[in-house]
Design a protein around this motif. Structure first.
Motif, mmCIF file in Angstrom:
data_model
loop_
_atom_site.group_PDB
_atom_site.id
_atom_site.type_symbol
_atom_site.label_atom_id
_atom_site.label_comp_id
_atom_site.label_asym_id
_atom_site.label_seq_id
_atom_site.Cartn_x
_atom_site.Cartn_y
_atom_site.Cartn_z
ATOM 1 N N ARG A 1 22.061 -24.830 -30.088
ATOM 2 C CA ARG A 1 21.001 -24.963 -29.078
ATOM 3 C C ARG A 1 21.584 -25.458 -27.755
ATOM 4 N NH1 ARG A 1 15.992 -28.284 -29.971
ATOM 5 N NH2 ARG A 1 14.818 -26.681 -28.903
ATOM 6 N N ASP B 1 12.388 -10.665 -18.849
ATOM 7 C CA ASP B 1 11.720 -10.559 -20.149
ATOM 8 C C ASP B 1 10.369 -11.258 -20.104
ATOM 9 O OD1 ASP B 1 12.886 -13.133 -22.412
ATOM 10 O OD2 ASP B 1 12.591 -13.203 -20.252
ATOM 11 N N ARG C 1 15.009 -30.324 -23.846
ATOM 12 C CA ARG C 1 14.345 -30.161 -22.547
ATOM 13 C C ARG C 1 15.138 -30.814 -21.421
ATOM 14 N NH1 ARG C 1 8.687 -31.337 -25.628
ATOM 15 N NH2 ARG C 1 8.611 -29.292 -26.661
ATOM 16 N N GLY D 1 4.730 -18.379 -19.405
ATOM 17 C CA GLY D 1 6.095 -18.875 -19.181
ATOM 18 C C GLY D 1 6.789 -18.225 -18.005
ATOM 19 N N ARG E 1 5.791 -17.500 -13.865
ATOM 20 C CA ARG E 1 6.512 -18.312 -12.866
ATOM 21 C C ARG E 1 7.294 -17.425 -11.898
ATOM 22 N NH1 ARG E 1 10.780 -20.380 -16.143
ATOM 23 N NH2 ARG E 1 11.819 -18.484 -15.466
HETATM 24 P P1 ATP Z 1 14.008 -17.699 -18.645
HETATM 25 O O1 ATP Z 1 13.808 -16.989 -17.342
HETATM 26 O O2 ATP Z 1 15.232 -18.542 -18.661
HETATM 27 O O3 ATP Z 1 13.811 -16.843 -19.859
HETATM 28 P P2 ATP Z 1 11.611 -18.929 -19.543
HETATM 29 O O4 ATP Z 1 10.731 -19.945 -18.885
HETATM 30 O O5 ATP Z 1 11.011 -17.621 -19.885
HETATM 31 O O6 ATP Z 1 12.861 -18.804 -18.617
HETATM 32 P P3 ATP Z 1 12.249 -19.162 -22.347
HETATM 33 O O7 ATP Z 1 13.355 -19.925 -22.962
HETATM 34 O O8 ATP Z 1 12.242 -17.690 -22.426
HETATM 35 O O9 ATP Z 1 12.197 -19.638 -20.831
HETATM 36 O O10 ATP Z 1 10.892 -19.764 -22.950
HETATM 37 C C1 ATP Z 1 9.628 -19.211 -22.650
HETATM 38 C C2 ATP Z 1 8.623 -20.337 -22.442
HETATM 39 O O11 ATP Z 1 8.509 -21.115 -23.629
HETATM 40 C C3 ATP Z 1 9.008 -21.333 -21.358
HETATM 41 O O12 ATP Z 1 8.568 -20.906 -20.093
HETATM 42 C C4 ATP Z 1 8.301 -22.591 -21.818
HETATM 43 O O13 ATP Z 1 6.951 -22.544 -21.476
HETATM 44 C C5 ATP Z 1 8.386 -22.498 -23.327
HETATM 45 N N1 ATP Z 1 9.553 -23.181 -23.902
HETATM 46 C C6 ATP Z 1 10.724 -22.641 -24.307
HETATM 47 N N2 ATP Z 1 11.546 -23.563 -24.833
HETATM 48 C C7 ATP Z 1 10.890 -24.727 -24.783
HETATM 49 C C8 ATP Z 1 11.167 -26.077 -25.200
HETATM 50 N N3 ATP Z 1 12.333 -26.401 -25.763
HETATM 51 N N4 ATP Z 1 10.216 -27.004 -24.987
HETATM 52 C C9 ATP Z 1 9.038 -26.683 -24.422
HETATM 53 N N5 ATP Z 1 8.710 -25.471 -24.019
HETATM 54 C C10 ATP Z 1 9.606 -24.484 -24.183
#
Ligand code: ATP
Ligand code: MG
Length: 409
Positions: A176, A21, A134, A7, A11
């Motif tokens: 949410r 995190d 999403r 995740g 990225r």
């Molecule tokens: P951030 O920097 O905002 O934390 P992040 O990509 O780490 O970005 P998170 O919300 O921490 O976002 O979620 C971690 C991972 O879980 C995302 O990168 C994505 O792959 C997956 N994810 C989270 N929420 C969803 C969702 N609602 N639907 C699909 N995948 C999700």
């Protein structure tokens, strides 16, 4: 078991951005094995664990299937047989669906790296449409990475539009939605969040009161941009440029909602829009269960922002009423945030972004003058109860008259 970083952490490392995190995915393990290693379960029946030392999230690889409306309507399947690729395909965007092992070897079955380079926010699979949240997440990532040149892929935008039209967005819980909205507002370009929601027709479902501002004209003399929706976007943009807190950004978004209620024959004037907007601001506040400080500031800014702009012309008695409405004596910070929102409103106009806003210091000075009235001498004169209140008000009014006179020389 194999453990991968997934995740956002993957990225953001590839983008050269700081990683705050880290989320981990664990392939080939059972819950029992995780517990035996000292991991703490996050929920009773969810396959996510916290690392005993770092506290970071470790999720067992899982597949997900939609089984009903809303997010409650999800079933998941976690077992040691679920592969990394199967876990990655349930994720929202290709750039969020990459994994990395401890040697930084990338697993990228859905071409997230290619989309990172192409600056595209693209959904991983048609299963994207299974969770309406999403739509908000993509809009939020668009706001965050707009400065890097990211845009939403046309086919993803089409899916988002389909979700908006399906009625699924209404099934999102306030909690949410607010989590995404509040995070999006704190990004560097929060106006892009609203623009993307509007482009996929989600804005008119989530915040019809904001959507209604587009196409509503204002007098060109004060608003060279004319359109109230564009003005709102600029105010939001200014609030981020000036690093304002969430309360101020929320108030900026909602300050002019009343203008959406003006009958067309009255355009471009918006008489009493401040007051008319309050019921709309209240409705949006409640729809998303915004925190109390956000709700309060949005209502106060909605009601009094024109007072802020006219600060230098206000009679001392009106100034006093304004300060009383904000309870500036006990809540000085809230009044500061009001001033900030007014300033963002004044600068969020085409070509006027750099203008001075002398009203800000004038209002601060007025607050200081009113606050400097000492209560002790009035107590010593024998005032008490409601009479004491009246006496304090009289003294504050005197102080404001003196302040206004001194400021006008
Ligand atoms: P951030 O920097 O905002 O934390 P992040 O990509 O780490 O970005 P998170 O919300 O921490 O976002 O979620 C971690 C991972 O879980 C995302 O990168 C994505 O792959 C997956 N994810 C989270 N929420 C969803 C969702 N609602 N639907 C699909 N995948 C999700
Ligand atoms: Mg994260």
């Amino acid at each position: 078991m194999q453990i991968y970083k997934v995740g956002g952490a993957v990225r953001d490392r590839l983008l050269g951005k700081p990683v705050t995190d880290i989320d981990w995915v664990v392939v080939g393990a059972t819950s029992e094995e995780m517990l035996a290693k000292g991991f703490r379960p996050v929920g009773a029946d969810f396959p996510v664990f916290l690392h005993p030392k770092s506290g970071e999230e470790y999720a067992l690889a899982r597949t997900e299937r939609k089984s009903g409306r809303g997010y409650g309507g999800f079933t998941f399947h976690a077992s040691p047989e679920v592969t990394l690729e199967e876990d990655l395909i349930r994720r929202d965007l290709t750039i969020n669906a990459m994994a990395e092992d401890d040697q930084q070897n990338l697993t990228d079955p859905y071409h997230g790296r290619r989309d990172l380079e192409a600056r595209l926010l693209r959904h991983v699979s048609p299963a994207f449409a299974e969770d309406p949240l999403r739509v908000l997440r993509v809009a939020r990532f668009a706001a965050r990475y707009a400065a890097l040149g990211f845009t939403v892929a046309p086919e993803t935008m089409a899916l988002m539009r389909q979700l908006s039209e399906s009625g699924e967005l209404q099934a999102l819980t306030a909690e949410r939605s607010w989590k995404e909205i509040s995070r999006a507002l704190m990004e560097d370009q929060p106006q892009v969040f609203i623009e993307v929601l509007r482009a996929c027709d989600a804005l008119k479902v989530l915040m019809p009161e904001v959507d209604a501002l587009f196409g509503v004209p204002q007098p060109e003399a004060h608003h060279p941009e004319i359109d109230t929706g564009l003005h709102t976007l600029s105010v939001l943009e200014q609030s981020a440029l000036h690093k304002q807190p969430l309360t101020v950004r929320w108030a900026c978004l909602l300050h002019d909602l009343g203008k959406g209620l003006t009958p067309e024959e009255d355009w471009p004037r918006h008489i009493a829009h401040e007051h008319k907007g309050l019921q709309l601001i209240k409705a949006v506040n409640e729809r998303f269960k915004a925190p109390k400080d956000c709700q309060e500031l949005a209502l106060l800014v909605g009601e009094y922002h024109t007072h802020g702009h006219r600060a230098l012309e206000l009679k001392p008695s009106t100034l006093l009423e304004l300060l009383q409405s904000f309870d500036v004596y006990r809540r000085p910070q809230r009044f500061e945030e009001f001033i900030a929102a007014c300033e963002m409103d004044a600068r969020g106009r085409k070509g006027l972004e750099q203008r001075n806003y002398p009203q800000a210091d004038y209002l601060r000075g007025a607050a200081t003058a009113a606050r400097s009235v000492a209560v002790q001498p009035l107590l010593e004169k024998g005032f008490k109860g409601p009479e004491l209140g009246e006496a304090i008000k009289r003294e504050r009014l005197k102080a404001l008259k003196a302040y206004k006179e001194a400021a006008s020389v």
